[in-house]
Enzyme design. Structure first.
Site, short mmCIF file in Angstrom:
data_model
loop_
_atom_site.label_atom_id
_atom_site.label_comp_id
_atom_site.label_asym_id
_atom_site.label_seq_id
_atom_site.Cartn_x
_atom_site.Cartn_y
_atom_site.Cartn_z
N ASP A 81 0.84 -1.20 0.00
CA ASP A 81 0.00 0.00 0.00
C ASP A 81 0.88 1.26 0.00
OD1 ASP A 81 -2.44 1.38 0.23
OD2 ASP A 81 -2.38 1.34 2.44
N HIS A 82 0.47 2.28 -0.74
CA HIS A 82 1.15 3.60 -0.73
C HIS A 82 2.66 3.50 -0.82
CE1 HIS A 82 -2.30 6.16 -0.11
NE2 HIS A 82 -2.75 5.29 0.76
N GLY A 212 -11.05 4.62 3.78
CA GLY A 212 -12.33 3.90 3.73
C GLY A 212 -12.89 3.51 5.09
#
Ligand code: 13P
Length: 293
Positions: A81-82, A212
């Site tokens: 992620d990222h 989210g």
């Protein structure tokens, strides 16, 4: 079983649902995510953020995530992620990650395209799915988890530019900015679903919601109906786990002020709370679709 990011998002596309992507910077979170996926019968994405490396190094967590995903009965994508550094991405791909996000959202547009293309070449040679980001949420996934770390004003993804970006980079799924933020929401989130609809009118690529956690069930459903296929979820889950740990300590101390509260008492409470939260989140993201397994 371990599956590619592309394949897991194709299932979500076919079923008009979103797959939960949980940041799992601990064994408790990893086990909770896998157990929730097995219990519910839906696929799941285990994510390791480059920004979490300070408290959970990739070298330790990456092989653990891959090994546990491989022997799970659920369909699991192990995802980076990222990631802002392509050398870091290569290390994850060599460990067997099946999804990766290159995040060039803080770079000028041309640099974002160029680096996303390089990430696409690298991912192709490992048969790994690629997520890229266009637009800026104005907050970073920084691993602190209890405050928004505002770095700039949010810039919503431009649907026309997104169409060009998708074609130029060869990405598999697109992270877009449409009103969500990383971390704790300071007020009610106001999401602009038109951004998603406009992107999908031009290109049917699966879309990703970052920031989210802390969003209402109704907004999750609207976002899924507009094309969101992966939802990144972290802050509120670890907030609830932190509260569960505080409760365990309070319970022990209320019975005996001198009681020892052991580390395993806390990790068990954290696991249980994460498992409950992840189970209910996975079901909401399923958006009424039947389980896969
Ligand atoms: P939250 O901070 O809302 O949980 O979002 C997590 C996320 O988007 C990780 O990439």
């Amino acid at each position: 079983m371990i599956v590619n990011l592309r394949d897991i998002c194709a299932i979500a596309e076919q079923k008009n649902m979103a797959i939960a992507s949980f940041n799992v910077p601990s064994l408790e979170a990893t086990r909770a995510a896998l157990d929730a996926a097995e219990e519910t019968g839906y696929p799941v994405i285990l994510s390791h953020a480059e920004g979490h490396d300070a408290f959970t190094p990739l070298d330790a967590m990456g092989p653990t995530m891959v090994a546990l995903a491989e022997r799970s009965s659920a369909m699991v994508c192990v995802h980076l992620d990222h990631c802002e550094n392509l050398s870091y991405m290569r290390r994850a791909l060599e460990m067997g990650f099946t999804g990766a996000m290159y995040d060039g959202s803080m770079e000028p547009y041309e640099v974002n395209i160029e680096n996303s293309q390089r990430a696409a070449d690298m991912c192709a040679s490992f048969d790994c799915g690629l997520e890229c980001e266009l637009g800026s949420m104005g907050t970073r996934e920084n691993g602190v988890g209890h405050e928004n770390d505002h770095v700039s004003e949010a810039v919503y993804t431009d649907p026309e530019q997104a169409d060009e970006f998708i074609k130029e980079t060869g990405l598999d799924i697109l992270a877009c900015s449409f009103g969500t933020v990383h971390g704790i929401y300071k007020g009610e989130p106001h999401l602009n679903f038109d951004v998603l609809t406009e992107i999908r009118k031009r290109n049917n690529v699966p879309l990703v919601m970052h920031g989210g956690s802390g969003v209402s069930d109704d907004d999750y459903r609207k976002a899924i109906d507009a094309g969101i296929r992966k939802i990144n979820y972290y802050t509120y889950g670890v907030k609830y786990a932190g509260e569960a740990v505080q409760q365990v300590i309070a319970d022990f101390k209320s019975k005996n002020a001198d009681a020892n509260v052991y580390w395993h008492d806390m990790t068990m409470a954290a696991y249980q709370r994460l498992y409950e939260d992840f189970t209910s989140v996975i079901k909401v993201f399923a958006n009424g679709a039947d389980p896969v397994a």
